[in-house]
Design a protein around this motif. Structure first.
Motif, short mmCIF file in Angstrom:
data_model
loop_
_atom_site.label_atom_id
_atom_site.label_comp_id
_atom_site.label_asym_id
_atom_site.label_seq_id
_atom_site.Cartn_x
_atom_site.Cartn_y
_atom_site.Cartn_z
N SER A 1 16.32 1.46 10.77
CA SER A 1 15.21 2.36 11.08
C SER A 1 14.19 2.45 9.95
CB SER A 1 15.75 3.77 11.39
OG SER A 1 16.64 3.73 12.46
N PHE A 2 14.65 2.21 8.71
CA PHE A 2 13.76 2.33 7.57
C PHE A 2 12.64 1.29 7.58
CE2 PHE A 2 17.22 -0.47 6.36
CZ PHE A 2 16.57 -1.54 5.78
N LEU A 3 12.79 0.21 8.36
CA LEU A 3 11.75 -0.82 8.41
C LEU A 3 10.47 -0.32 9.07
CD1 LEU A 3 13.80 -4.03 9.31
CD2 LEU A 3 12.78 -3.43 7.11
N THR A 4 10.60 0.64 10.00
CA THR A 4 9.41 1.14 10.70
C THR A 4 8.42 1.79 9.75
OG1 THR A 4 10.65 1.42 12.76
CG2 THR A 4 8.58 2.63 12.56
N PRO A 5 8.84 2.79 8.93
CA PRO A 5 7.86 3.37 7.99
C PRO A 5 7.38 2.37 6.95
CG PRO A 5 10.06 4.26 7.59
CD PRO A 5 10.12 3.53 8.89
N LEU A 6 8.23 1.40 6.58
CA LEU A 6 7.77 0.39 5.63
C LEU A 6 6.63 -0.44 6.22
CD1 LEU A 6 11.12 -1.00 4.10
CD2 LEU A 6 9.29 0.19 2.88
N LEU A 7 6.78 -0.84 7.48
CA LEU A 7 5.72 -1.61 8.13
C LEU A 7 4.47 -0.78 8.34
CD1 LEU A 7 7.83 -3.58 10.79
CD2 LEU A 7 6.78 -4.49 8.72
N LYS A 8 4.66 0.48 8.72
CA LYS A 8 3.49 1.36 8.92
C LYS A 8 2.76 1.60 7.61
CE LYS A 8 4.94 3.79 13.12
NZ LYS A 8 5.25 5.10 13.73
N ALA A 9 3.52 1.78 6.54
CA ALA A 9 2.89 1.99 5.23
C ALA A 9 2.12 0.74 4.81
CB ALA A 9 3.94 2.34 4.19
N ALA A 10 2.72 -0.44 5.07
CA ALA A 10 2.04 -1.69 4.73
C ALA A 10 0.76 -1.87 5.54
CB ALA A 10 2.96 -2.87 4.97
N ALA A 11 0.76 -1.30 6.77
CA ALA A 11 -0.43 -1.39 7.62
C ALA A 11 -1.46 -0.31 7.30
CB ALA A 11 -0.02 -1.29 9.08
#
Length: 356
Positions: A34-44
């Protein structure tokens, strides 16, 4: 001709990107990532402050907890002395994990050399006109750690499959028919609490008496462990299936009677789709129970698998035995987690398909 607004294009691209990330989020949850979702959103570039909070909650806190556990383990373990020496710390356990891997690689090399020599010998005999002396002998080396893991995984899936085939139809019958429920309920209440250690001697004697062939598809030890898993793991699926079927809307059953649907159509079109979430909950519980039961059965019956590996190392009593046992403990836990994720992924696939 209408001019294209670059800002609008950028906004549309960003919206599509976040739509893809939100779609992936469901699968990240299934896989425990689940932690990948905020990482991708932060990168975007989506609200870095809010995403940082999510990253800390989903990734930072678990990592910190694991590091804290490792520090406590490393500091406290050497202070506990046993008959086999001090409790090994993380470094010693990791070292033995590498040793077990190296032993597997070396055993595979010996196996490959054995078959290469056998093939060469047979080829020479055929060339010399002595084809009647050609023999294909199996490799009889000791099973490696990975082989024992694979044996346990095969056994638990076989036992789980039998349990599912038995439990789901009985659960559907109990959920649809009060008479079937009244007949099955006493048996469930009596046999559900029985320990695998009580079932194992009975199963061993029955398998030895019934399965008398020496060259069958399955070995006796495999069947003994698998049937013990079946007897202990079918109850969660049976109970949850019955509960799921019994809790579906009674209006749907009434409609099926009005439409004069066949029993098969009623079950496949109305009953199963409604009861599917609870059925999969039962399946996940059953697989977890089966995995725990299997390790205990392998230890007690000395059947091949991870349980036997743990018992053999305990009996071995060498200076590295405790570290190898702890490697097995972590292996059992990780495989149990992966099995649960596998069932959760299957549940998500069926639910998604059903929703469509």
């Amino acid at each position: 001709m209408t001019a294209i607004d670059p800002a609008q294009l950028q906004t549309e691209r960003r919206a599509r990107l976040f739509t893809r990330i939100n779609r992936l989020d469901g699968w990240f949850k299934v896989l425990g990532l689940s932690f990948l979702t905020p990482l991708l959103k932060a990168a975007a570039g989506d609200n870095p402050k809010a995403q940082a909070r999510q990253i800390w909650q989903l990734l930072g806190v678990p990592v910190l907890a694991i590091l804290g556990f490792l520090v406590l383990w490393g500091n406290l373990a050497p202070r506990v002395e046993t008959s086999l020496g001090a409790i090994p710390g993380p470094a010693q356990v990791w070292e033995q994990a590498i040793v077990l891997h190296d032993e597997h690689v070396a055993e595979q090399a010996r196996k490959a050399d054995f078959f290469a020599r056998q093939d060469q010998r047979n080829a020479e005999l055929i060339a010399a006109g002595q084809a009647d002396r050609v023999r294909e002998r199996p490799y009889t080396g000791s099973p490696t750690y990975y082989a024992q893991i694979w044996t346990s995984v095969q056994t638990v899936f076989f036992g789980f499959l039998i349990a599912t085939v038995v439990a789901v139809p009985l659960g559907i019958a109990a959920g649809l028919s009060p008479t079937a429920n009244a007949a099955l309920n006493p048996l469930i209440q009596i046999f559900k609490p029985v320990s695998p250690l009580a079932w194992l001697p009975i199963v061993t004697m029955v398998v030895s008496a019934v399965y008398v062939t020496q060259d069958g598809m399955f070995s006796r030890s495999f069947l003994t462990s698998a049937i013990t898993v079946t007897l202990c793991s079918l109850w969660p699926t049976l109970i949850n299936t019955s509960l799921g079927v019994a809790s579906i809307d009674r209006d749907l059953i009434s409609v099926s009677r009005v439409l004069k649907l066949t029993t098969w159509t009623k079950i496949t079109r109305l009953v199963l789709p409604s009861a599917l979430p609870l059925i999969f909950t039962g399946l996940r519980l059953s697989l977890g129970v089966g995995w725990m039961v299997l390790i205990a059965a392998e230890m007690l019956a000395q059947n091949p698998g991870l349980g036997k590996f743990v018992w053999d190392e305990f009996q071995n009593g060498s200076s590295t035995s405790l570290a190898k046992i702890m490697v097995a403990v972590f292996t059992i836990g990780i495989i149990g987690f992966l099995l649960d994720r596998l069932m959760y992924a299957a549940q998500s696939l069926f639910t998604f398909s059903d929703n469509r």
